[in-house]
Design a protein around this motif. Structure first.
Motif, PDB file in Angstrom:
ATOM      1  N   ALA A  68       0.814  -1.220   0.000  1.00  0.00           N
ATOM      2  CA  ALA A  68       0.000   0.000   0.000  1.00  0.00           C
ATOM      3  C   ALA A  68       0.845   1.266   0.000  1.00  0.00           C
ATOM      4  CB  ALA A  68      -0.934   0.004   1.207  1.00  0.00           C
ATOM      5  N   ASP A  69       2.083   1.168   0.481  1.00  0.00           N
ATOM      6  CA  ASP A  69       2.944   2.347   0.582  1.00  0.00           C
ATOM      7  C   ASP A  69       3.945   2.491  -0.556  1.00  0.00           C
ATOM      8  OD1 ASP A  69       1.750   3.324   2.890  1.00  0.00           O
ATOM      9  OD2 ASP A  69       2.981   2.045   4.171  1.00  0.00           O
ATOM     10  N   ARG A  70       4.027   1.505  -1.421  1.00  0.00           N
ATOM     11  CA  ARG A  70       4.958   1.604  -2.547  1.00  0.00           C
ATOM     12  C   ARG A  70       4.360   2.484  -3.636  1.00  0.00           C
ATOM     13  NH1 ARG A  70       6.207  -4.169  -4.299  1.00  0.00           N
ATOM     14  NH2 ARG A  70       7.260  -3.067  -5.972  1.00  0.00           N
ATOM     15  N   ILE A  71       5.197   3.320  -4.217  1.00  0.00           N
ATOM     16  CA  ILE A  71       4.765   4.210  -5.302  1.00  0.00           C
ATOM     17  C   ILE A  71       5.345   3.667  -6.602  1.00  0.00           C
ATOM     18  CG2 ILE A  71       4.903   6.546  -6.239  1.00  0.00           C
ATOM     19  CD1 ILE A  71       5.114   7.563  -3.340  1.00  0.00           C
ATOM     20  N   PRO A  72       4.485   3.340  -7.570  1.00  0.00           N
ATOM     21  CA  PRO A  72       5.006   2.842  -8.843  1.00  0.00           C
ATOM     22  C   PRO A  72       5.889   3.889  -9.530  1.00  0.00           C
ATOM     23  CG  PRO A  72       2.627   2.502  -8.695  1.00  0.00           C
ATOM     24  CD  PRO A  72       3.025   3.387  -7.550  1.00  0.00           C
ATOM     25  N   VAL A  73       6.897   3.417 -10.226  1.00  0.00           N
ATOM     26  CA  VAL A  73       7.817   4.298 -10.957  1.00  0.00           C
ATOM     27  C   VAL A  73       7.010   5.191 -11.896  1.00  0.00           C
ATOM     28  CG1 VAL A  73       9.720   4.363 -12.611  1.00  0.00           C
ATOM     29  CG2 VAL A  73       9.710   2.654 -10.787  1.00  0.00           C
ATOM     30  N   GLY A  74       7.306   6.483 -11.843  1.00  0.00           N
ATOM     31  CA  GLY A  74       6.655   7.440 -12.722  1.00  0.00           C
ATOM     32  C   GLY A  74       5.375   8.038 -12.153  1.00  0.00           C
ATOM     33  N   PHE A  75       4.994   7.642 -10.933  1.00  0.00           N
ATOM     34  CA  PHE A  75       3.777   8.158 -10.312  1.00  0.00           C
ATOM     35  C   PHE A  75       4.123   8.890  -9.017  1.00  0.00           C
ATOM     36  CE2 PHE A  75       2.415   4.735 -13.033  1.00  0.00           C
ATOM     37  CZ  PHE A  75       1.259   5.232 -13.616  1.00  0.00           C
TER      38      PHE A  75
ATOM     39  N   SER B 294      -6.244  -0.533  -9.704  1.00  0.00           N
ATOM     40  CA  SER B 294      -6.029  -1.777 -10.455  1.00  0.00           C
ATOM     41  C   SER B 294      -4.688  -1.763 -11.186  1.00  0.00           C
ATOM     42  CB  SER B 294      -7.175  -1.998 -11.453  1.00  0.00           C
ATOM     43  OG  SER B 294      -8.407  -2.097 -10.776  1.00  0.00           O
ATOM     44  N   VAL B 295      -4.359  -0.643 -11.801  1.00  0.00           N
ATOM     45  CA  VAL B 295      -3.083  -0.521 -12.517  1.00  0.00           C
ATOM     46  C   VAL B 295      -1.914  -0.572 -11.536  1.00  0.00           C
ATOM     47  CG1 VAL B 295      -1.650   1.087 -13.861  1.00  0.00           C
ATOM     48  CG2 VAL B 295      -4.029   0.688 -14.514  1.00  0.00           C
ATOM     49  N   TYR B 296      -2.005   0.155 -10.434  1.00  0.00           N
ATOM     50  CA  TYR B 296      -0.935   0.142  -9.433  1.00  0.00           C
ATOM     51  C   TYR B 296      -0.684  -1.282  -8.941  1.00  0.00           C
ATOM     52  CZ  TYR B 296      -0.595   5.258  -8.634  1.00  0.00           C
ATOM     53  OH  TYR B 296      -0.378   6.602  -8.734  1.00  0.00           O
ATOM     54  N   LYS B 297      -1.756  -2.008  -8.646  1.00  0.00           N
ATOM     55  CA  LYS B 297      -1.581  -3.378  -8.155  1.00  0.00           C
ATOM     56  C   LYS B 297      -0.820  -4.231  -9.168  1.00  0.00           C
ATOM     57  CE  LYS B 297      -4.754  -5.695  -5.988  1.00  0.00           C
ATOM     58  NZ  LYS B 297      -6.041  -6.313  -5.627  1.00  0.00           N
ATOM     59  N   ARG B 298      -1.153  -4.102 -10.443  1.00  0.00           N
ATOM     60  CA  ARG B 298      -0.439  -4.875 -11.476  1.00  0.00           C
ATOM     61  C   ARG B 298       1.012  -4.442 -11.585  1.00  0.00           C
ATOM     62  NH1 ARG B 298      -4.418  -4.362 -16.339  1.00  0.00           N
ATOM     63  NH2 ARG B 298      -5.245  -2.892 -14.891  1.00  0.00           N
ATOM     64  N   LEU B 299       1.248  -3.141 -11.588  1.00  0.00           N
ATOM     65  CA  LEU B 299       2.623  -2.640 -11.702  1.00  0.00           C
ATOM     66  C   LEU B 299       3.491  -3.063 -10.517  1.00  0.00           C
ATOM     67  CD1 LEU B 299       2.023   1.015 -12.977  1.00  0.00           C
ATOM     68  CD2 LEU B 299       3.061  -0.873 -14.261  1.00  0.00           C
ATOM     69  N   LEU B 300       2.910  -3.028  -9.341  1.00  0.00           N
ATOM     70  CA  LEU B 300       3.675  -3.313  -8.129  1.00  0.00           C
ATOM     71  C   LEU B 300       3.875  -4.798  -7.877  1.00  0.00           C
ATOM     72  CD1 LEU B 300       2.090  -0.581  -5.840  1.00  0.00           C
ATOM     73  CD2 LEU B 300       4.410  -0.572  -6.801  1.00  0.00           C
ATOM     74  N   SER B 301       3.133  -5.637  -8.565  1.00  0.00           N
ATOM     75  CA  SER B 301       3.305  -7.081  -8.337  1.00  0.00           C
ATOM     76  C   SER B 301       4.171  -7.731  -9.402  1.00  0.00           C
ATOM     77  CB  SER B 301       1.957  -7.780  -8.220  1.00  0.00           C
ATOM     78  OG  SER B 301       1.107  -7.437  -9.275  1.00  0.00           O
ATOM     79  N   ARG B 302       4.822  -6.922 -10.209  1.00  0.00           N
ATOM     80  CA  ARG B 302       5.754  -7.458 -11.209  1.00  0.00           C
ATOM     81  C   ARG B 302       7.049  -7.840 -10.564  1.00  0.00           C
ATOM     82  NH1 ARG B 302       5.165  -3.348 -16.309  1.00  0.00           N
ATOM     83  NH2 ARG B 302       3.106  -4.008 -16.903  1.00  0.00           N
TER      84      ARG B 302
END
Length: 159
Positions: free
Chosen positions: A28-35, A151-159
């Motif tokens: 929940a606290d991770r910020i995807p790259v570019g956001f 939804s997008v954040y969850k996909r990006l962060l679970s890579r």
């Protein structure tokens, strides 16, 4: 018509809550790259903005925990200095707030006042919302946008 509005709000919220499934405190606290924001901010923002859209025009009391107005309004980020000045809600706290909010809005907001002429709320995109019903309908669009981001954040962060 108002029952349909509240039913739609409850359905959209159920989708947001479903999107929370599997999210850990760490994720929940991770910020995807570019956001600039994270999942916790998205959830707190949805809650905070919904309070404003539901209650502000009618000058009804909002239920906002300490720091929510400072931490989660439009344009803020967990990267901002202000974010460290207020308590961080846990995921269970956010989930509880998000779960109870639609029913509380239905109970507190009288259907007879949905089409009252009230002070206009102007959205960040310049749309003027002239009645509480317009604000609640716009809020469903707003929550849908953030549901997509979650939804997008969850996909990006679970890579």
């Amino acid at each position: 018509m108002s029952t349909n509005l509240f039913d739609q709000m409850a359905f959209i919220r159920s989708q947001t809550l479903e999107a929370m499934e599997g999210v850990t405190e760490e994720l929940a606290d991770r910020i995807p790259v570019g956001f600039r924001n994270n999942l916790r901010w998205q959830l707190g923002h949805v809650y905070t903005v919904t309070e404003k859209f539901a209650f502000a025009q009618l000058k009804l009391p909002m239920h906002l925990p300490e720091g929510f107005m400072e931490r989660f309004p439009y344009g803020t980020s967990p990267l901002d200095d202000i974010a460290n000045s207020f308590p961080m809600p846990t995921l269970p706290q956010l989930e509880s707030l998000l779960k109870e909010q639609p029913e509380r809005i239905r109970a507190v907001l009288p259907s007879s006042r949905l089409n009252e002429s009230v002070p206009t709320i102007t959205t960040s995109t310049g749309l003027g919302l002239l009645t509480p019903e317009q604000s609640l309908r716009y809020n469903m669009y707003h929550e849908g946008l953030h549901f997509g981001i979650i939804s997008v954040y969850k996909r990006l962060l679970s890579r």
